[in-house]
Design an enzyme around this catalytic site. Structure first.
Site, PDB file in Angstrom:
ATOM      1  N   HIS A 153      37.245  36.408  27.024  1.00  0.00           N
ATOM      2  CA  HIS A 153      36.648  36.068  28.322  1.00  0.00           C
ATOM      3  C   HIS A 153      37.769  35.600  29.231  1.00  0.00           C
ATOM      4  CE1 HIS A 153      34.161  34.303  31.412  1.00  0.00           C
ATOM      5  NE2 HIS A 153      33.107  34.823  30.841  1.00  0.00           N
ATOM      6  N   ARG A 209      32.699  33.197  39.362  1.00  0.00           N
ATOM      7  CA  ARG A 209      33.300  34.248  40.191  1.00  0.00           C
ATOM      8  C   ARG A 209      32.228  35.061  40.903  1.00  0.00           C
ATOM      9  NH1 ARG A 209      36.079  37.522  36.268  1.00  0.00           N
ATOM     10  NH2 ARG A 209      35.199  36.130  34.705  1.00  0.00           N
TER      11      ARG A 209
END
Lengths: 237, 535
Positions: free
Chosen positions: B321, B341
């Site tokens: 990740h 994000r």
């Protein structure tokens, strides 16, 4: 991850402090969480450990600190050790769970009270709120439940990880977290507004609207797929 | 007060100084060729010396991380002479694993009339499902469609995904959302019921459904509560991981030997069909990476299914990740959800500059972060030597308004708040962390495998994501294939006929180990990582 020090390498540069696991003293590095400190002390954990990231509620812990009359609560995976900490793990605490089938229920206060009559015995003392490692206002969501405000109870209890520390502290013998999940499920199924666009999409799929395109895509070779992929338009943020 | 030391605060000043300018700047996304180049240069999957080709079994030659190969090539807990004549439980469907996939399978099998026993290593719900924050994908908006979702999945997976599995994933997706709603899951919605949906890395449409940043927890506790509501038909046995599958003389799987984790006693549970839903293996810490995974993620299902003869695939690819926490030390490796994000926060280097499009597919984004730190030296190095770049979370409230972070990211606020970091005011330091097993046991679209009686669901499987999974497709995978596995297992249970129980596959495994001179010194599955300090 070259260059990153292991926990043990760091400990050589870091102060060791005394903590007490079920009353027995261990010297552990001061920067560790309670969970890592127990492993540093040599424990292989089976109970009282789960996600190790603050989401699963397996590692509820009660503690006192030497010389401080207050009783504290936290998650072992999220709480850093302090000198003189006396720890008791509470990996499991029994609480009554009502038997129900959600599809047979109604989102009413009567329903909530009939499944959990003890809800009305809440004293409003707030011991649950003080114990909650998520810092939820458990007392207030219980109060909302007593008023029959299922939506409020669902919203206020949403971040509950069902660790059971509230139930462990409750003088009225409530199983707050079980009542709260019922409120959330009643809200989710019966009270939350439904999405028209979701229902429409299900109809379209059932009618076979995408079948031909899907078959075509499945039959494309890698180069053709790459062209399609590159040609996608991206929905703006 | 800031939880960051002064030298990190200096860099934060630079991040703040460029923030308003960056709000209006979009970093260009990479082309397919650029993606390939950065992966080859910087993604951990391309470090050949950390991989090993497995030396026995039906997928001999399959490359996988050395740490995984050691357990796959391990010795069984029990010998072929273990007594399988007297099961302690007989059931229609045995589900191994108490995460989202296992719970979904148990529910669907029960709905087909099966009696179900679910065994799990730790507590029911101690699973990566519980930790998934960002959301679940489903193409249910008018401007989206299952075919568009299909293209996103297959491009993100580098065009190596199994088409029939991707089709199942994207076509079932809207039905799964409806199923979860009916079970009482609380999705984030507008007042009129419209789902609030965001982008994830590699998506061309906003289709990320969420439940604040407790999306996986909300799915898991809802499914768990529903399983508990059906206790007349579904028996849950905790602290009882499977250590071997049991077959019969017809070659079909007819149950498993489980170990009581507390007494260490072994028991045989006999079943007409078995669903393997044990999740991934992040706790094997490939290449010494920290992990987002829960404590029990030790690749048990890959080990067991493989010994029973089920082919493996795609295990040469693991997902790192892009944004694991890199500071403070106490939470290094824990997940910082991609939703951060998705809501507009940009990754920026120590000078406060952007260096990558914020929502590349995860492998590409992770490789870009590693390059920024390792090659360009534009990352922060913490006092413990941990590299990282900034994830500029305060941007979120400039874009979506004050209070957004508290409402949309309560778990993240809490995680960092415990260490005096207010993510609405200060950025988070992040670095890639071991997150997901892209590959695993091969399966068909109905969740069946090459071994009769064995069905697969969730992270333990391989093929649907190809060589890289997109955000929001794991919560989708566990529910889609958990449901399919439960249905198929119950159907198998209705028509199968018993043979004689046998552990011949264990005997054969031991022979192959000996013939090939293999001894990794590991008894597998290892069940738990070894974190206890010795001495």
């Amino acid at each position: 991850m070259g260059g990153v020090m292991t926990t043990e390498e760091q400990s050589e540069r870091i102060n060791l402090i005394p903590i007490y696991i079920m009353g027995k003293q261990y010297m552990v590095p001061e920067s560790l969480t309670i969970m890592k400190a127990m492993e540093y002390a040599g424990y292989t954990l089976i109970r009282g450990v789960g996600c190790r990231g603050g989401f699963c509620g397996a590692c509820g812990t009660a503690y006192r600190v030497l010389g401080d009359p207050k009783l504290y609560f936290g998650l072992a995976c999220q709480t850093v050790v302090q000198p003189g900490m006396y720890l008791a793990q509470l990996p499991f605490f029994p609480a009554r769970r009502a038997a129900y089938h959600l599809e047979d229920l109604e989102a009413t206060s009567t329903q909530l009270f009939s499944l959990y009559p003890e809800l009305l015995r809440c004293l409003g003392c707030g011991a649950c709120t003080k114990a909650c490692p998520q810092e939820l206002d458990v007392r207030s969501y219980m109060a909302a439940g007593m008023r029959g405000d299922i939506a409020k109870m669902a919203d206020m209890s949403f971040d509950c990880i069902m660790c059971g520390l509230c139930a462990a502290r409750c003088p009225a013998e409530e199983g707050q977290y079980n009542i709260a999940i019922l409120a959330r499920r009643l809200y989710g199924r019966y009270m939350a507004p439904r999405s028209a666009h979701l229902a429409e999409r299900l109809e379209e799929i059932r009618a076979g609207q995408f079948d031909a395109t899907m078959e075509e895509l499945k039959g494309l070779d890698e180069n053709a797929l790459k062209e399609r992929y590159k040609a996608r338009d991206i929905e703006p943020k | 007060m800031s939880g960051y030391p002064p030298e990190m605060q200096e860099s934060i000043r630079l991040v703040e100084s460029t923030r308003l300018r960056r709000l209006k700047e979009t970093f260009t996304a990479m082309t397919l060729d650029e993606r390939e180049a950065i992966l080859k240069g910087f993604h951990p999957d391309y470090k050949d010396e950390t991989f090993h080709a497995v030396r026995l079994g039906v997928s001999k030659g399959q490359r996988m991380p050395i740490e995984l190969a050691q357990v796959v090539e391990g010795r069984p807990h029990i010998g072929p002479d273990f007594d399988v004549s007297a099961p302690i439980i007989e059931t229609d469907v045995l589900v191994i694993g108490g995460g989202g996939a296992g719970a979904s399978a148990a529910l669907l099998a029960q709905e087909q009339g099966a009696k179900v026993t679910l065994v799990t290593k730790l507590r029911f719900g101690d699973a990566n499902t519980m930790m998934a924050q960002g959301g679940i994908q489903a193409a249910d908006r008018p401007q989206d469609s299952p075919p568009i979702h299909y293209l996103d999945v297959i491009g993100g997976g580098h065009f190596t995904n199994v088409p029939e599995l991707v089709e199942a994933l994207v076509v079932d997706a809207p039905f799964v959302i409806k199923w979860l709603e009916d079970l009482g899951m609380m999705f984030d919605k507008e007042p009129d019921g419209t789902m609030m949906e965001e982008h994830g890395g590699g998506t061309s449409r906003k289709r990320m459904h969420s439940a604040r940043d407790y999306s996986g927890a909300e799915i898991m506790r809802t499914l768990r509560d529903e399983v508990r509501s059906r206790e007349d038909d579904i028996t849950v046995i905790e602290f009882s991981p499977a250590v071997e599958l049991v077959k019969d003389d017809k070659g079909q799987v007819i149950g498993a030997v489980v170990m009581n984790l507390e007494t260490e006693a072994y028991h045989f549970i006999k079943a007409k069909a078995v669903v393997m839903a044990t999740g991934g293996g992040g706790r094997l810490h490939y290449q010494d990476f920290p992990t987002t995974n829960h404590y029990g993620a030790t690749a048990d299902g890959v080990v067991l299914a493989y010994r029973a003869g089920a082919p493996l695939g795609y295990l040469e690819s693991m997902q790192y990740h892009p944004t694991g926490a890199a500071f403070p030390e106490q939470i290094v490796g824990l997940l910082v959800t991609e939703k951060v994000r998705g809501l507009g926060a940009q990754p920026v280097n120590k000078f406060g500059d952007q260096f990558v499009y914020p929502l590349e597919p995860r492998d590409v984004e992770a490789a870009a972060l590693i390059r920024e730190c390792k090659e360009r030296n534009h990352g922060i190095i913490t006092l413990t030597g941990q590299p990282g770049v900034w994830l500029d979370s305060p941007m979120i409230e400039l874009i979506h308004g004050p209070g957004t972070i508290e409402k949309a990211l309560p778990a993240m606020v809490r995680q960092f708040g415990r260490f005096d970091i207010d993510i609405a005011k200060e950025p988070m330091l992040v670095y890639p962390t071991l997150h997901y097993q892209n590959g695993g046991v091969r399966l068909r679209a109905d969740s069946s495998t090459d071994v009769p009686g064995l069905f697969i669901a969730g992270e333990v499987s391989g093929g649907v994501h190809g060589h890289n999974r997109l955000m929001g497709n794991s919560l989708l995978e566990i529910t889609v294939f958990g449901r399919r596995a439960g249905r198929a297992a119950a159907a198998h249970a209705q028509q199968m006929t018993w043979g004689t129980p046998s552990l011949e596959h264990v005997a054969q495994w031991n022979r192959e180990l000996e013939e090939n001179g293999i001894d990794t010194g590991v008894v597998a599955p290892i069940l738990l990582p070894d974190y206890a300090r010795k001495g």
